[in-house]
Scaffold this active site. Sequence first.
Site, mmCIF file in Angstrom:
data_model
loop_
_atom_site.group_PDB
_atom_site.id
_atom_site.type_symbol
_atom_site.label_atom_id
_atom_site.label_comp_id
_atom_site.label_asym_id
_atom_site.label_seq_id
_atom_site.Cartn_x
_atom_site.Cartn_y
_atom_site.Cartn_z
ATOM 1 N N CYS A 70 0.899 -1.248 0.021
ATOM 2 C CA CYS A 70 -0.039 0.134 0.018
ATOM 3 C C CYS A 70 0.919 1.276 -0.035
ATOM 4 O O CYS A 70 1.596 1.537 1.203
ATOM 5 C CB CYS A 70 -0.913 0.063 1.294
ATOM 6 S SG CYS A 70 -1.826 1.511 1.626
ATOM 7 N N CYS A 93 -0.330 4.052 2.281
ATOM 8 C CA CYS A 93 -0.222 3.918 3.694
ATOM 9 C C CYS A 93 1.245 4.190 3.961
ATOM 10 O O CYS A 93 1.462 4.752 5.136
ATOM 11 C CB CYS A 93 -0.568 2.548 4.183
ATOM 12 S SG CYS A 93 -2.071 1.915 3.378
ATOM 13 N N ASP A 94 2.105 3.694 3.369
ATOM 14 C CA ASP A 94 3.603 3.587 3.581
ATOM 15 C C ASP A 94 4.466 4.457 2.875
ATOM 16 O O ASP A 94 5.872 4.579 3.259
ATOM 17 C CB ASP A 94 4.115 2.110 3.711
ATOM 18 C CG ASP A 94 3.173 1.088 4.497
ATOM 19 O OD1 ASP A 94 2.567 1.673 5.540
ATOM 20 O OD2 ASP A 94 3.003 0.085 4.072
#
Length: 311
Positions: free
Chosen positions: A137, A140-141
């Site tokens: 992701c 997200c990261d």
Amino acid sequence: MAEEKHFDIVIVGGGPGGLTAGLYGARANLKTVMVEKYMPGGQIANTEDVEDYPGFEHISGAELAMKMSNHAQKFGLEVVSDEVTEIISEDDYRKVAVGASGVNYVGKAMVVCTGGSAVKLGVPGEEEFSGKGVSYCAICDGAFFKNQVIAVAGGGDAAVEEAMFLTKFASKVILIHRRDKLRAQKVIQERAFKNEKLEFIWDSVVESIEGEKQVQALNLKNVKTGETSKLPVGAIFVFIGFYPNTQIMPEGIKLNDAGYILTNFKMETSIPGIYACGDVREQLVRQITNAVGDGTTAAMAAVYRIEEMEG
Ligand code: NAP
């Protein structure tokens, strides 16, 4: 004994398909619940920029999901946060979604919109460094790897789009693809080839991921020459496809060879009273727009079925 909660329509999964089914079920004045284990939105909750949903040239996936959820709830959809661990078709008129919380959501009809999950590379180091430089992701990261060199594995729309997104943070993004041609749509490819922070390693696969506490390097193999090499990177983002989440479906439900649920034009599965929509069912393309269309059809088919059964 599990607590039972009774509804007309139980929707399992809260992506665009589930949210749309919820809107149509609730607007038909049926008692409708949508059970989702995370927040509403499914995969789009992690999509930074949606630019192919009609009427919105640019909108973040999270915002679109929030708008869909608020809209459906305004018409009476009940949204529940719970993980459905099993779906049981007890009879024609009693479909049960077993919740991990101990609640059974019982419906006269059920709409399954459980989407799919990321395929893993299955190489040494992937599991060990998951969350420590191995990610599925970018939204997200990505921000954890500012000014670092990072890799992306895959050659489809997801890999190329996410690689471009990651160039916002990284000093350089290296996309590793097992062939010498991308699978991604031409318009996405054109944008990618113009991105100066994006480089490509063709005909290559990741054989293993190594590091100490965090990912430090990838061991690559050129599939044409057999040559191996080490690529120092701070992270690898894997986008090599997707599989449908059908694990909770009742035994005997008909799937295609790739494991996607087969439906007819009414989104009816092979089990009467259970409908499927979005990425979990066989599709030509897996887009928000077709999930939304499927959700509409599934909910209305469920509404008509309930009306017919109740005379
Ligand atoms: P995909 O289109 O199936 O592409 C998967 C990619 O990973 C392919 O390039 C494939 O290589 C590669 N791959 C598969 N297994 C691999 C392995 N074991 N090792 C290395 N590489 C491997 O999947 P996706 O990109 O996740 O897209 C899924 C669906 O979502 C598609 O229908 C796509 O159109 C849609 N999507 C659309 C958008 C958009 O329209 N903006 C964005 C994201 C996703 P090969 O090419 O050699 O097969």
